[in-house]
Design a protein around this motif. Structure first.
Motif, PDB file in Angstrom:
ATOM      1  N   ARG A 134       0.825  -1.211   0.000  1.00  0.00           N
ATOM      2  CA  ARG A 134       0.000   0.000   0.000  1.00  0.00           C
ATOM      3  C   ARG A 134       0.861   1.264   0.000  1.00  0.00           C
ATOM      4  O   ARG A 134       0.443   2.303  -0.502  1.00  0.00           O
ATOM      5  CB  ARG A 134      -0.911   0.013   1.231  1.00  0.00           C
ATOM      6  N   ALA A 135       2.040   1.159   0.585  1.00  0.00           N
ATOM      7  CA  ALA A 135       2.891   2.338   0.755  1.00  0.00           C
ATOM      8  C   ALA A 135       3.244   3.003  -0.570  1.00  0.00           C
ATOM      9  O   ALA A 135       3.432   4.220  -0.622  1.00  0.00           O
ATOM     10  CB  ALA A 135       4.169   1.956   1.506  1.00  0.00           C
ATOM     11  N   THR A 152      -0.600  -9.880  -1.302  1.00  0.00           N
ATOM     12  CA  THR A 152      -1.495  -9.267  -0.328  1.00  0.00           C
ATOM     13  C   THR A 152      -2.915  -9.628  -0.700  1.00  0.00           C
ATOM     14  O   THR A 152      -3.268  -9.644  -1.880  1.00  0.00           O
ATOM     15  CB  THR A 152      -1.340  -7.732  -0.279  1.00  0.00           C
ATOM     16  N   GLY A 153      -3.721  -9.910   0.304  1.00  0.00           N
ATOM     17  CA  GLY A 153      -5.124 -10.213   0.068  1.00  0.00           C
ATOM     18  C   GLY A 153      -6.009  -8.989   0.192  1.00  0.00           C
ATOM     19  O   GLY A 153      -7.228  -9.110   0.289  1.00  0.00           O
ATOM     20  N   ASP A 154      -5.410  -7.810   0.170  1.00  0.00           N
ATOM     21  CA  ASP A 154      -6.160  -6.564   0.231  1.00  0.00           C
ATOM     22  C   ASP A 154      -6.999  -6.420  -1.037  1.00  0.00           C
ATOM     23  O   ASP A 154      -6.452  -6.327  -2.139  1.00  0.00           O
ATOM     24  CB  ASP A 154      -5.166  -5.408   0.346  1.00  0.00           C
ATOM     25  N   PRO A 155      -8.330  -6.365  -0.914  1.00  0.00           N
ATOM     26  CA  PRO A 155      -9.177  -6.286  -2.107  1.00  0.00           C
ATOM     27  C   PRO A 155      -8.972  -5.013  -2.921  1.00  0.00           C
ATOM     28  O   PRO A 155      -9.308  -4.974  -4.104  1.00  0.00           O
ATOM     29  CB  PRO A 155     -10.605  -6.370  -1.548  1.00  0.00           C
ATOM     30  N   ILE A 172      -8.276 -12.802  -1.600  1.00  0.00           N
ATOM     31  CA  ILE A 172      -8.476 -11.691  -0.679  1.00  0.00           C
ATOM     32  C   ILE A 172      -8.778 -12.246   0.713  1.00  0.00           C
ATOM     33  O   ILE A 172      -9.313 -13.342   0.862  1.00  0.00           O
ATOM     34  CB  ILE A 172      -9.584 -10.736  -1.155  1.00  0.00           C
ATOM     35  N   TYR A 173      -8.424 -11.489   1.722  1.00  0.00           N
ATOM     36  CA  TYR A 173      -8.561 -11.941   3.099  1.00  0.00           C
ATOM     37  C   TYR A 173     -10.004 -12.324   3.430  1.00  0.00           C
ATOM     38  O   TYR A 173     -10.248 -13.285   4.168  1.00  0.00           O
ATOM     39  CB  TYR A 173      -8.071 -10.847   4.050  1.00  0.00           C
ATOM     40  N   ASP A 200      -5.158  -3.837  11.315  1.00  0.00           N
ATOM     41  CA  ASP A 200      -5.012  -3.143  10.034  1.00  0.00           C
ATOM     42  C   ASP A 200      -5.936  -3.811   9.026  1.00  0.00           C
ATOM     43  O   ASP A 200      -6.774  -4.641   9.402  1.00  0.00           O
ATOM     44  CB  ASP A 200      -3.548  -3.156   9.554  1.00  0.00           C
ATOM     45  N   ASP A 201      -5.802  -3.470   7.755  1.00  0.00           N
ATOM     46  CA  ASP A 201      -6.690  -4.022   6.739  1.00  0.00           C
ATOM     47  C   ASP A 201      -6.542  -5.529   6.601  1.00  0.00           C
ATOM     48  O   ASP A 201      -7.491  -6.218   6.212  1.00  0.00           O
ATOM     49  CB  ASP A 201      -6.436  -3.343   5.396  1.00  0.00           C
ATOM     50  N   TYR A 202      -5.354  -6.039   6.881  1.00  0.00           N
ATOM     51  CA  TYR A 202      -5.121  -7.485   6.841  1.00  0.00           C
ATOM     52  C   TYR A 202      -6.057  -8.190   7.821  1.00  0.00           C
ATOM     53  O   TYR A 202      -6.860  -9.053   7.454  1.00  0.00           O
ATOM     54  CB  TYR A 202      -3.653  -7.757   7.177  1.00  0.00           C
ATOM     55  N   GLY A 203      -5.957  -7.815   9.086  1.00  0.00           N
ATOM     56  CA  GLY A 203      -6.781  -8.457  10.106  1.00  0.00           C
ATOM     57  C   GLY A 203      -8.265  -8.192   9.921  1.00  0.00           C
ATOM     58  O   GLY A 203      -9.100  -9.092  10.066  1.00  0.00           O
ATOM     59  N   LYS A 204      -8.603  -6.952   9.586  1.00  0.00           N
ATOM     60  CA  LYS A 204     -10.011  -6.593   9.417  1.00  0.00           C
ATOM     61  C   LYS A 204     -10.652  -7.367   8.269  1.00  0.00           C
ATOM     62  O   LYS A 204     -11.830  -7.737   8.326  1.00  0.00           O
ATOM     63  CB  LYS A 204     -10.136  -5.092   9.176  1.00  0.00           C
TER      64      LYS A 204
END
Length: 418
Positions: A134-135, A152-155, A172-173, A200-204
């Motif tokens: 994301r950075a 990354t599983g960030d959608p 995605i997570y 963070d977005d990973y856990g959420k």
């Protein structure tokens, strides 16, 4: 593939002596930039293409991070040795890999991206981490540099409108969390669930997918919920608090390897032994479950889409045999892979090769078009029932997973919970 050993470790990588900060706003290259004066984008010539990977090669996530380079290096090392990739424009090119250590630090990954722009990288791929990817996402969009098949599983990375130059590789997570939720919801018994997730977005993402899958199921109740920071060095307090809830199922959305091992050990120390769910990237039998004493628990569940070389079922599988040979020879990774990221990044190599074969022009725009037109690709090492499909907006290259249960050595498909 041009590689040299940076640290004398298990993996030979292209060493970056220093990271030079480069002002992103001051650079004028774009997706169809005049990188070599021929209308081609930077990083591609008539004979080669160069890819960059920023990933943790040091620090607590160095194990899986190293694997993200090793698998790609193994795949293209073998391809290059066989003559290279014949692209859709008729030219045959070798694939060169440059790796950059970000130590799972977002600021370092941004600096690495800036260095990659300076180094004329054609595309960024395979790197591990949601915060680190994301950075530099905004910078990659601004510069029209592909940031694709990242771990990354960030959608957000698979949303074409918001992230036109991005594409995730792993499910995605939410999909992983939902897969376990559906398995648990299929149980006829009552279950109390405790949740510990990265803040963070990973856990959420994991938690939201799980909660959506069990919504309306009266036999499942969430009795405790805690979070931790990725920079934390202990989760003992959270484990102790959750143990007091009396939960018989522990949904543990953690990405930091040492913390997962410590959590497995802490549960045993305080006498709390629920069934566990672990994300695919922190469920390694040899690197995490065995040192954590996971056999003390009634069940450790995770999800996968890749064949596990450690499993006796796949010991003689042709894909696995070929992969292990190439991983040792070209990825300079002589040991049995401890993390699934080695297999995942090998599949990334196969997916990239398919995109290259479809390219009709040497530009980043054409590459993105080709990459987003892959459907039903059975990449090496993929489990039955899974495949690469990059055509679905909002989904990564791999969106299907199989729920598995740890059996003391590896994993077996879990048809039911319990």
């Amino acid at each position: 593939m041009k590689v040299r050993n940076k640290s004398g470790g298990a993996l030979a990588i292209v060493a970056m002596a220093s990271v030079v900060a480069l002002s992103v706003s001051g650079c004028t290259r774009d997706g169809a930039g005049q990188g070599n004066g021929s209308g081609a984008s930077p990083g591609i010539t008539d004979t080669s293409i160069t890819l960059g990977i920023t990933t943790p090669l040091s620090g607590p996530t160095a194990g899986p991070g190293t694997c993200t380079v090793a698998g790609v290096a193994a795949y293209f090392g073998a391809v290059n040795a066989a003559g290279g990739v014949k692209f859709g424009d008729g030219k045959t090119r070798s694939v060169n890999i440059k790796s950059y250590d970000d130590a799972y630090d977002p600021q370092k990954s941004l600096s690495n991206f800036q260095q990659m722009v300076s180094d004329n990288i054609f595309a960024v791929t395979a790197g591990l981490g949601t915060p680190t990817n994301r950075a530099f996402r905004d910078a990659a969009i601004s510069q029209k540099v592909p940031q694709v098949l990242v771990m990354t599983g960030d959608p957000l990375f698979s949303d074409r409108k918001q992230s036109p130059w991005q594409l995730g590789f792993v499910p995605i997570y939410q999909n992983e969390g939902a897969a376990f939720g559906k398995l648990l919801a299929g149980s006829k018994d009552q279950h109390k669930v405790a949740i510990l997730s990265q803040n963070d977005d990973y856990g959420k993402g994991y938690v939201s997918g799980f909660k959506e899958a069990i919504k309306g199921n009266s036999s499942i109740s969430i009795v405790g919920e805690q979070t931790y920071e990725a920079t934390d060095t202990s989760v003992d307090a959270q484990l102790t608090q959750l143990a007091s809830s009396g939960a018989d199922v522990f949904f543990n959305a953690m990405s930091i390897t040492p913390l997962v091992i410590a959590a497995l050990q802490k549960g045993q120390q305080i006498g709390w032994k629920p069934s566990w769910f672990l994300p695919s990237n922190t469920s390694s039998p040899t690197a995490i479950l065995q040192p954590g004493g996971a056999t003390a628990y009634p069940g450790i569940y995770s999800v996968s889409f890749a064949k596990a070389p450690q499993s006796p079922v796949f010991a003689k599988d042709p894909d696995v045999v070929k992969f292990l040979s190439e991983l040792k020879q070209y990825g300079n990774y002589p040991d049995m892979p401890a993390f699934p990221h080695c297999m995942w990044s090998y599949m990334v190599g196969a997916t990239l090769e398919q995109a290259f074969k479809n390219m009709t022009g040497p530009t980043r725009d054409n590459f993105m078009e080709s990459l987003r037109d892959i459907k039903g690709l059975k990449a090496p090492l993929m489990l039955e029932g899974t495949s690469v499909d990059t055509t679905v907006d909002g989904q990564p290259a791999v969106s299907t997973v199989v729920v598995q249960k740890y059996n003391g050595q590896g994993y077996a498909t879990a048809e039911n919970f319990g």
